[in-house]
Design a protein around this motif. Structure first.
Motif, PDB file in Angstrom:
ATOM      1  N   THR A  85      -5.625 -13.228  22.896  1.00 48.70           N
ATOM      2  CA  THR A  85      -4.827 -14.344  22.376  1.00 48.70           C
ATOM      3  C   THR A  85      -3.692 -13.818  21.492  1.00 48.70           C
ATOM      4  O   THR A  85      -3.736 -12.693  21.008  1.00 48.70           O
ATOM      5  CB  THR A  85      -5.693 -15.308  21.529  1.00 48.70           C
ATOM      6  OG1 THR A  85      -6.449 -14.530  20.632  1.00 48.70           O
ATOM      7  CG2 THR A  85      -6.583 -16.165  22.388  1.00 48.70           C
ATOM      8  N   ASP A  91      -0.883 -15.955  27.444  1.00 43.55           N
ATOM      9  CA  ASP A  91      -0.325 -17.281  27.713  1.00 43.55           C
ATOM     10  C   ASP A  91       0.037 -17.439  29.189  1.00 43.55           C
ATOM     11  O   ASP A  91      -0.235 -18.473  29.791  1.00 43.55           O
ATOM     12  CB  ASP A  91       0.919 -17.528  26.845  1.00 43.55           C
ATOM     13  CG  ASP A  91       0.591 -17.492  25.365  1.00 43.55           C
ATOM     14  OD1 ASP A  91      -0.606 -17.569  25.033  1.00 43.55           O
ATOM     15  OD2 ASP A  91       1.529 -17.383  24.546  1.00 43.55           O
ATOM     16  N   ARG A 121       0.053 -24.851  21.323  1.00 46.45           N
ATOM     17  CA  ARG A 121      -0.441 -24.029  22.410  1.00 46.45           C
ATOM     18  C   ARG A 121       0.460 -24.196  23.623  1.00 46.45           C
ATOM     19  O   ARG A 121       1.160 -25.171  23.761  1.00 46.45           O
ATOM     20  CB  ARG A 121      -1.855 -24.423  22.768  1.00 46.45           C
ATOM     21  CG  ARG A 121      -1.963 -25.874  23.158  1.00 46.45           C
ATOM     22  CD  ARG A 121      -3.362 -26.344  23.163  1.00 46.45           C
ATOM     23  NE  ARG A 121      -4.201 -25.504  22.335  1.00 46.45           N
ATOM     24  CZ  ARG A 121      -4.224 -25.601  21.018  1.00 46.45           C
ATOM     25  NH1 ARG A 121      -3.480 -26.498  20.434  1.00 46.45           N
ATOM     26  NH2 ARG A 121      -4.995 -24.823  20.310  1.00 46.45           N
ATOM     27  N   THR A 172      -0.786 -21.070  12.126  1.00 47.26           N
ATOM     28  CA  THR A 172      -0.432 -21.777  13.352  1.00 47.26           C
ATOM     29  C   THR A 172      -1.571 -22.614  13.900  1.00 47.26           C
ATOM     30  O   THR A 172      -1.358 -23.499  14.716  1.00 47.26           O
ATOM     31  CB  THR A 172      -0.041 -20.776  14.445  1.00 47.26           C
ATOM     32  OG1 THR A 172      -1.161 -19.937  14.700  1.00 47.26           O
ATOM     33  CG2 THR A 172       1.139 -19.918  14.040  1.00 47.26           C
ATOM     34  N   GLU A 174      -3.611 -21.442  15.875  1.00 48.40           N
ATOM     35  CA  GLU A 174      -3.939 -20.822  17.154  1.00 48.40           C
ATOM     36  C   GLU A 174      -5.249 -20.059  17.045  1.00 48.40           C
ATOM     37  O   GLU A 174      -5.559 -19.481  16.005  1.00 48.40           O
ATOM     38  CB  GLU A 174      -2.838 -19.823  17.546  1.00 48.40           C
ATOM     39  CG  GLU A 174      -1.538 -20.455  17.942  1.00 48.40           C
ATOM     40  CD  GLU A 174      -1.578 -20.958  19.368  1.00 48.40           C
ATOM     41  OE1 GLU A 174      -2.620 -20.818  20.016  1.00 48.40           O
ATOM     42  OE2 GLU A 174      -0.563 -21.496  19.822  1.00 48.40           O
ATOM     43  N   ARG A 211       3.801 -20.942  22.467  1.00 52.90           N
ATOM     44  CA  ARG A 211       3.124 -20.931  21.168  1.00 52.90           C
ATOM     45  C   ARG A 211       4.155 -20.669  20.076  1.00 52.90           C
ATOM     46  O   ARG A 211       5.222 -20.113  20.343  1.00 52.90           O
ATOM     47  CB  ARG A 211       2.038 -19.863  21.151  1.00 52.90           C
ATOM     48  CG  ARG A 211       2.563 -18.469  21.116  1.00 52.90           C
ATOM     49  CD  ARG A 211       1.460 -17.468  21.293  1.00 52.90           C
ATOM     50  NE  ARG A 211       2.003 -16.224  21.764  1.00 52.90           N
ATOM     51  CZ  ARG A 211       2.499 -15.291  20.958  1.00 52.90           C
ATOM     52  NH1 ARG A 211       2.519 -15.474  19.668  1.00 52.90           N
ATOM     53  NH2 ARG A 211       2.985 -14.182  21.447  1.00 52.90           N
ATOM     54  N   ARG A 212       3.797 -21.069  18.883  1.00 51.71           N
ATOM     55  CA  ARG A 212       4.728 -20.880  17.767  1.00 51.71           C
ATOM     56  C   ARG A 212       4.715 -19.451  17.281  1.00 51.71           C
ATOM     57  O   ARG A 212       3.682 -18.786  17.323  1.00 51.71           O
ATOM     58  CB  ARG A 212       4.327 -21.786  16.617  1.00 51.71           C
ATOM     59  CG  ARG A 212       4.797 -23.179  16.873  1.00 51.71           C
ATOM     60  CD  ARG A 212       4.715 -23.941  15.614  1.00 51.71           C
ATOM     61  NE  ARG A 212       5.266 -25.247  15.845  1.00 51.71           N
ATOM     62  CZ  ARG A 212       4.970 -26.289  15.113  1.00 51.71           C
ATOM     63  NH1 ARG A 212       4.136 -26.152  14.125  1.00 51.71           N
ATOM     64  NH2 ARG A 212       5.525 -27.439  15.364  1.00 51.71           N
TER      65      ARG A 212
END
Ligand SMILES: Nc1ncnc2c1ncn2[C@@H]1O[C@H](COP(=O)(O)OP(=O)(O)OP(=O)(O)O)[C@@H](O)[C@H]1O
Length: 698
Positions: A85, A91, A121, A172, A174, A211-212
């Motif tokens: 990740t 991604d 995401r 984030t 995430e 994603r950020r």
């Protein structure tokens, strides 16, 4: 990505198997071992134990052997890759696998609530985000499958195993540390490459929300570009215009609300009067499509509103930080050019005016509707000359360069207030498609330093407008009574005969601006170093200006604005009543209106004030104009009378003061004479002749 390789465990197992094989092949040790075992077996308990140990060892060795053979077999027939990740490769694969419905039959999920705009995401995992529906976040299902899922891809079997790390990134949200393992059942390594390429291609083409990214420095891919636009720079306005046009920012969730029209607004509200300013560190993701190449690139936009300036009550020092999900510099260039074009299109019907704050920064931007040149009521040659001159100037940059003359031009518009000086500059800016950078020297915060900074911060090809330029000089517009008073003042002496400063000595004349003449001249000359500037200055008092300031080279074109003549008044009347202008008696009415007003007596702004009270009835406007003029004259006369009375009062006070002074002087003289007389009498009394002479002389 990581390819499978033999582990230490597998290596030890191989050694054990090899050892057993040697034992089996080499008989002597086997015989030895057998006799030892037979001896041991004579003991009934030890024999059982040894049998058990031996059996267990053989079974475990067999199991390990099978496992090793299985691993060797699978390694031989498959290619494996691992993705983690917070990596773009992760991604790509998750988005691609999701598109292949790999997790369709999942039985274990992590469910989280997210708004469509949260942008946490890159994938919705089969469930589109529905956030806009009712304002509440939507459920997002993420498979948490630990057991491998098998699916078929381009004729190959692929096993996917997903692990979740169980904790989220503090900033984030995430998931951090999760892994995705892809095993392709094939001997060909190329299939893995194809799979990763296909996943990457799909990710890029489908423009899924990425994603950020927070800290660019900590982003290992090095595939991002960041550009910052500062509020004091024009490029900030371009970017803001572009972001507004995408409407993507409307989904932001952090606003400061303002009703000040001069405030920076970045999201459209239902009501124009209410402006939505970005809350501090507002962040959004926007998909930029290049109009030139059609290429799509995600942008992560962070808007910083800046800080509230307590003196002006405006936000200053704001910025827009744009992170491009691309390291291709041409994308950034494309974005800036697109933003500039959007800004220009948006402003095509408007004129942008940049206003200076008192710290020497271009802090505010306002836009005004363009004013067509034909709405200016001026002698025709004034408009034409100005427009022609400025157009010619802008088109002849090369000529200026070749001739070695700085490419700048100064215009001085002077004359009575309300005669159209500022209106002319706004109309001209619209006609030439230039922006105005406006600074008033009457602004107490503007000094030599801030003026120089402001000028150096303006872009090439713009109109620099300096209003009230006479403010930099002491006013010579003193009341005539003051002069009279100065002239009539007689010197007053103290007791020792030294002249006293007059009681009503005029205060030193303080210029109404912090800008000095030399500062202003320096600034005007420094404009020469910048390209394509039109410098406009306005004043109501040209007589106060220093000749150095208005010499050609600094002010190349000087235009006087006068109070309205009959022709302008006629034009004005027709403009106010367009329906009348088309009728037959238009000229007669307009003439009747103009003739009722003495020429060169009132400014257009002044007469405009009257016409606004009659804007729907031209006949009434004509009928009432004589009375209005009479009223204005009466007001003027009353004003003149009040002034005369004031002047008379001053004179009377002055006369009284003079009389008082005269009286004081007489008393003073009398006092001195009295002393002298007393001195001479006492001298005589003492009989000293010499002293008596001195005494009188004293
Ligand atoms: N010649 C003109 N043509 C059209 N409108 C005019 C003219 N003169 C003045 N006006 C109107 O009068 C108002 C004031 O005009 P403007 O601000 O341009 O005058 P100014 O000469 O710059 O005044 P000041 O010297 O006080 O700044 C505006 O509403 C403008 O529309």
């Amino acid at each position: 990505m990581w390819l499978a390789a033999p582990t230490m465990h597998e290596f030890l197992l191989t050694v054990l198997v090899a050892f057993l094989a040697v034992l089996f092949l080499w008989r002597a040790p086997v015989t030895l071992a057998t006799s030892a075992v037979q001896q041991l077996l004579t003991s009934p308990h030890a024999g059982d134990l040894l049998r058990f140990v031996f059996l267990g060892t053989v079974m475990e060795a067999g199991r390990q052997l099978v496992s090793m053979l299985q691993v060797s077999f699978t390694d031989f027939f498959r290619v494996q890759a691992e993705f983690t990740t917070l990596d773009f490769a992760y991604d790509w694969c998750t988005v691609y696998l999701d598109s292949q419905h790999v997790w369709h039959s999942s039985r274990a999920f992590k469910v989280i609530a997210r708004n469509a705009n949260a942008g946490l995401r890159p994938l919705p995992f089969g469930k589109p985000a529905l956030g806009e529906k009712d304002g509440h976040p939507d459920p997002i299902y993420e498979p948490t499958q630990m057991t491998p899922t098998l699916f078929r891809w381009r004729g190959y079997w692929i096993t996917v195993t997903k692990t979740t790390a169980g904790y989220a990134h503090y900033d984030t949200g995430e998931e951090v540390g999760g892994r995705l393992i892809i095993a392709i059942w094939s001997r060909k390594r190329q299939i893995l490459d194809d799979f990763v390429d296909a996943a990457r291609e799909f990710y890029v083409q489908s423009s899924v929300l990425p994603r950020r990214v927070n800290e660019l420095d900590k982003e290992p891919s090095g595939a991002l570009t960041r550009a910052t636009f500062n509020q004091s720079d024009s490029a900030f306005d371009w970017m803001l215009a572009y972001l507004r046009s995408t409407k993507a920012l409307a989904g932001a969730t952090h606003f400061t609300i303002s009703t000040k029209q001069s405030d920076l607004s970045w999201a459209e509200g239902p009501n124009d009067a209410v402006r939505y300013l970005p809350g501090s560190d507002t962040r959004q993701q926007v998909l930029f499509t290049s109009p030139n190449t059609g290429r799509k690139t995600w942008l992560q936009v962070v808007i910083n509103a800046g800080q509230l300036n307590w003196t002006t009550n405006n936000y200053v020092g704001g910025s827009i930080s744009v992170t491009l999900y691309s390291s291709d510099r041409t994308v950034l260039q494309d974005l800036i050019e697109t933003a500039r074009q959007t800004y220009l299109q948006h402003g095509a019907s408007r004129v942008t005016v940049h206003l200076a704050d008192n710290r020497g920064e271009w802090a505010k931007t306002v836009t005004k509707a363009r004013r067509p040149m034909n709405t200016l009521i001026l002698p025709a040659q004034v408009k034409e000359t100005l427009l022609q001159d400025a157009t010619d100037f802008l088109a002849s940059e090369e000529w200026y360069n070749n001739a070695g003359i700085p490419h700048r031009r100064g215009y001085l518009l002077y004359g009575e207030p309300g005669t159209g000086k500022s209106s002319t500059i706004h109309a001209l800016a619209g006609a030439l498609g230039l922006e105005i950078y406006f600074v008033s020297l009457a602004n107490p915060g503007v000094d030599d330093y801030s003026l120089a900074k402001l000028i150096s911060d303006t872009p090439a090809r713009c109109i620099m407008l300096i209003e009230d330029i006479d403010c930099a000089f002491p006013s010579r517009d003193k009341d005539e009574d003051d002069d009279e008073e100065d002239e009539m003042q007689q010197p007053v002496f103290d007791q020792s005969g030294r002249p006293l400063p007059p009681r009503n000595a005029p205060q030193p004349i303080i210029p109404r601006s912090s800008v000095t003449l030399s500062g202003l001249l320096n600034v005007l000359d420094s404009v020469s170093s910048e390209e394509g500037r039109l410098v406009f200055a306005t004043t109501n008092h040209i007589e106060n200006l220093d000749s150095a300031l208005i010499r050609p080279g600094r002010m190349d074109v000087k235009i006087q604005y006068r109070l309205a003549d009959s022709d302008q008044l006629c034009q004005m009347f027709k403009r106010f009543f367009p329906a009348v202008a088309a009728s037959l008696d238009a000229d007669a009415l307009a003439m009747a209106f103009a003739q009722a007003i003495p020429p060169h007596t009132y400014s257009i702004a002044h007469v405009q004030g009257y016409l606004l009270t009659q804007k729907r009835d031209p006949e009434a406007a004509v009928a009432g104009i004589a009375a209005w003029v009479a009223q204005q004259e009466a007001e003027k006369a009353a004003l003149a009378e009040a002034k005369a009375k004031k002047r008379e009062d001053r004179r009377r006070r002055r006369r009284e003061r003079e009389a008082q002074l005269e009286k004081e002087r007489d008393e003073e003289r009398a006092k001195r004479n009295g002393h002298a007389h007393e001195g001479s009498v006492s001298g005589e009394e003492e009989g000293s002749t010499g002293d008596a002479v001195n005494g009188v002389a004293v």
